[in-house]
Design an enzyme around this catalytic site. Sequence first.
Site, PDB file in Angstrom:
ATOM      1  N   SER A 177       0.506  -1.082   0.476  1.00 20.19           N
ATOM      2  CA  SER A 177       0.234   0.247  -0.079  1.00 20.19           C
ATOM      3  C   SER A 177       0.887   1.342  -0.402  1.00 20.19           C
ATOM      4  O   SER A 177       1.343   1.293   0.693  1.00 20.19           O
ATOM      5  CB  SER A 177      -0.739   0.032   1.005  1.00 20.19           C
ATOM      6  OG  SER A 177      -1.719  -0.785   1.370  1.00 20.19           O
ATOM      7  N   LYS A 223      -7.127   1.814  -2.153  1.00 22.95           N
ATOM      8  CA  LYS A 223      -6.631   1.230  -1.119  1.00 22.95           C
ATOM      9  C   LYS A 223      -6.803   2.701   0.161  1.00 22.95           C
ATOM     10  O   LYS A 223      -6.516   2.141   1.046  1.00 22.95           O
ATOM     11  CB  LYS A 223      -5.302   0.995  -0.855  1.00 22.95           C
ATOM     12  CG  LYS A 223      -4.786   0.152   0.150  1.00 22.95           C
ATOM     13  CD  LYS A 223      -5.359  -0.874   0.452  1.00 22.95           C
ATOM     14  CE  LYS A 223      -4.589  -0.975   2.225  1.00 22.95           C
ATOM     15  NZ  LYS A 223      -5.258  -2.458   2.977  1.00 22.95           N
ATOM     16  N   LYS A 265       0.764   5.325   8.257  1.00 27.37           N
ATOM     17  CA  LYS A 265       1.448   5.574   7.331  1.00 27.37           C
ATOM     18  C   LYS A 265       0.353   6.320   5.699  1.00 27.37           C
ATOM     19  O   LYS A 265       0.472   7.108   4.389  1.00 27.37           O
ATOM     20  CB  LYS A 265       1.960   4.532   6.306  1.00 27.37           C
ATOM     21  CG  LYS A 265       3.174   4.445   4.589  1.00 27.37           C
ATOM     22  CD  LYS A 265       2.316   3.421   3.709  1.00 27.37           C
ATOM     23  CE  LYS A 265       1.861   1.998   4.477  1.00 27.37           C
ATOM     24  NZ  LYS A 265       1.222   0.876   3.990  1.00 27.37           N
TER      25      LYS A 265
HETATM   26  P1  NAD Z   1       5.566  -6.255   7.214  1.00 29.60           P
HETATM   27  O1  NAD Z   1       6.421  -5.481   7.744  1.00 29.60           O
HETATM   28  O2  NAD Z   1       5.356  -7.721   8.485  1.00 29.60           O
HETATM   29  O3  NAD Z   1       6.701  -6.889   6.063  1.00 29.60           O
HETATM   30  C1  NAD Z   1       7.316  -6.415   5.324  1.00 29.60           C
HETATM   31  C2  NAD Z   1       8.520  -7.267   4.318  1.00 29.60           C
HETATM   32  O4  NAD Z   1       9.237  -6.920   3.843  1.00 29.60           O
HETATM   33  C3  NAD Z   1       9.350  -7.542   5.858  1.00 29.60           C
HETATM   34  O5  NAD Z   1       9.987  -8.888   6.116  1.00 29.60           O
HETATM   35  C4  NAD Z   1      10.645  -7.165   5.395  1.00 29.60           C
HETATM   36  O6  NAD Z   1      11.623  -7.365   5.303  1.00 29.60           O
HETATM   37  C5  NAD Z   1      10.558  -6.951   4.166  1.00 29.60           C
HETATM   38  N1  NAD Z   1      11.008  -5.856   3.139  1.00 29.60           N
HETATM   39  C6  NAD Z   1      11.528  -4.884   3.674  1.00 29.60           C
HETATM   40  N2  NAD Z   1      12.503  -4.431   2.642  1.00 29.60           N
HETATM   41  C7  NAD Z   1      12.673  -4.946   2.253  1.00 29.60           C
HETATM   42  C8  NAD Z   1      13.724  -5.520   0.935  1.00 29.60           C
HETATM   43  N3  NAD Z   1      14.694  -4.099   0.267  1.00 29.60           N
HETATM   44  N4  NAD Z   1      14.039  -5.853   0.710  1.00 29.60           N
HETATM   45  C9  NAD Z   1      12.997  -7.575   0.567  1.00 29.60           C
HETATM   46  N5  NAD Z   1      12.168  -6.936   1.846  1.00 29.60           N
HETATM   47  C10 NAD Z   1      11.932  -6.258   2.327  1.00 29.60           C
HETATM   48  O7  NAD Z   1       4.330  -5.299   6.622  1.00 29.60           O
HETATM   49  P2  NAD Z   1       3.268  -6.303   5.869  1.00 29.60           P
HETATM   50  O8  NAD Z   1       2.001  -6.567   7.756  1.00 29.60           O
HETATM   51  O9  NAD Z   1       3.289  -7.752   5.808  1.00 29.60           O
HETATM   52  O10 NAD Z   1       2.481  -5.236   4.886  1.00 29.60           O
HETATM   53  C11 NAD Z   1       3.123  -5.362   4.231  1.00 29.60           C
HETATM   54  C12 NAD Z   1       2.150  -4.445   2.818  1.00 29.60           C
HETATM   55  O11 NAD Z   1       1.358  -4.903   2.700  1.00 29.60           O
HETATM   56  C13 NAD Z   1       2.109  -2.848   3.700  1.00 29.60           C
HETATM   57  O12 NAD Z   1       2.097  -1.867   2.469  1.00 29.60           O
HETATM   58  C14 NAD Z   1       0.642  -2.837   4.538  1.00 29.60           C
HETATM   59  O13 NAD Z   1       0.108  -1.107   4.541  1.00 29.60           O
HETATM   60  C15 NAD Z   1       0.400  -3.695   2.990  1.00 29.60           C
HETATM   61  N6  NAD Z   1      -1.200  -4.331   4.301  1.00 29.60           N
HETATM   62  C16 NAD Z   1      -0.655  -5.531   5.408  1.00 29.60           C
HETATM   63  C17 NAD Z   1      -1.862  -5.619   5.562  1.00 29.60           C
HETATM   64  C18 NAD Z   1      -2.007  -5.867   6.854  1.00 29.60           C
HETATM   65  O14 NAD Z   1      -2.909  -6.730   7.860  1.00 29.60           O
HETATM   66  N7  NAD Z   1      -0.365  -5.973   7.754  1.00 29.60           N
HETATM   67  C19 NAD Z   1      -3.180  -5.732   5.629  1.00 29.60           C
HETATM   68  C20 NAD Z   1      -2.720  -5.384   4.299  1.00 29.60           C
HETATM   69  C21 NAD Z   1      -1.765  -4.080   3.560  1.00 29.60           C
END
Ligand code: NAD
Length: 307
Positions: free
Chosen positions: A101, A176, A244
């Site tokens: 997102s 979103k 964010k």
């Molecule tokens: P998270 O922090 O659990 O996971 C993000 C992952 O990305 C981490 O494991 C991190 O190591 C990895 N990462 C970051 N930079 C990187 C790089 N340069 N190379 C490789 N890996 C990298 O976050 P999340 O909760 O999984 O959310 C991810 C996205 O999905 C966000 O944009 C969030 O807003 C969106 N989202 C999350 C949810 C939720 O309920 N958690 C729901 C809908 C949307």
Amino acid sequence: MSNAKIGSVAFIGLGIMGGPMAANLVKAGYTVTGFNLTQPPIDALVAAGGKGATSIADAVRDADAVITMVPADPHVEQVMYGPDGVLENVRPGTLVIDMSSIKPSTSIGVAARGGELGLRVLDAPVSGGEAGAIEAVLSIMVGGAEEDFASALPLFEALGKTIVRVGPYGAGQTVKAANQLIVAGNIQLVAEALLFLERAGVDTEAGLEVLGGGLAGSTVMARKGDSMRARQFKPGFRIDLHHKDMGIVSEAARELGLVLPFGALATSLVAALRAQGDGDLDHSGLLLGLERLNGLADSPRSAGGNA
Ligand code: NAD
């Protein structure tokens, strides 16, 4: 190769959402190669039948499609651009699908650069939370060209249930942002209703059950009502990430010359909880912020249970 069936997928970012999404692609029969900043989620993907990579370039080199699922705009830019990034290391014609997102303008930039390199780029953020990712029932809002959407549809069907192309590049992110506006406001009002019922001495389990069957019912209430009653705020979706997202909504609304009064209030309440050091809690932790506003001592936080 642009119309060939997708067999191999590189998955970058195996966090709360990306981990189970990548595992669901393995279950659906794709060859999935994962890369993440930390090793344990890569090991988990390998245990689930996927492959591990040592770098982004290593992960994407032979992929028919690349999916990225990282926290925010800077991470997407870091993952996409530069000599070690996705765009420079994939084969021409590869589908590049960012499911993070982020700001619509960042997605439009990635699509423009990808287009110059002969890639097919989609923005495809999701809603449904960790449970939706695990159960493969996410809502997926897609921006990009119709033919690229059609190519990616089998992948999306392995991840979600409600899958809609909402317009050109960036449109997925705009939808979103609207989603996050509704979710933040809804959580806050569920929290207020819960505290109100508790203070009035009403059985909140019974109260939420009947509210859930009427016009007040919502997915937020259904998914998070019980954990909010139990004061379990383990993420799930972190306040930091919702902060964010409220920034994305606020900025986009401002650019459109729109005033969103309730959204502005919700933005402040999310920011306040973060300022109090609770950015790592689930966004249902807005209940904790509400308790503080009411002069109530912090409830004990549970480390378990809530997804
Ligand atoms: P998270 O922090 O659990 O996971 C993000 C992952 O990305 C981490 O494991 C991190 O190591 C990895 N990462 C970051 N930079 C990187 C790089 N340069 N190379 C490789 N890996 C990298 O976050 P999340 O909760 O999984 O959310 C991810 C996205 O999905 C966000 O944009 C969030 O807003 C969106 N989202 C999350 C949810 C939720 O309920 N958690 C729901 C809908 C949307």
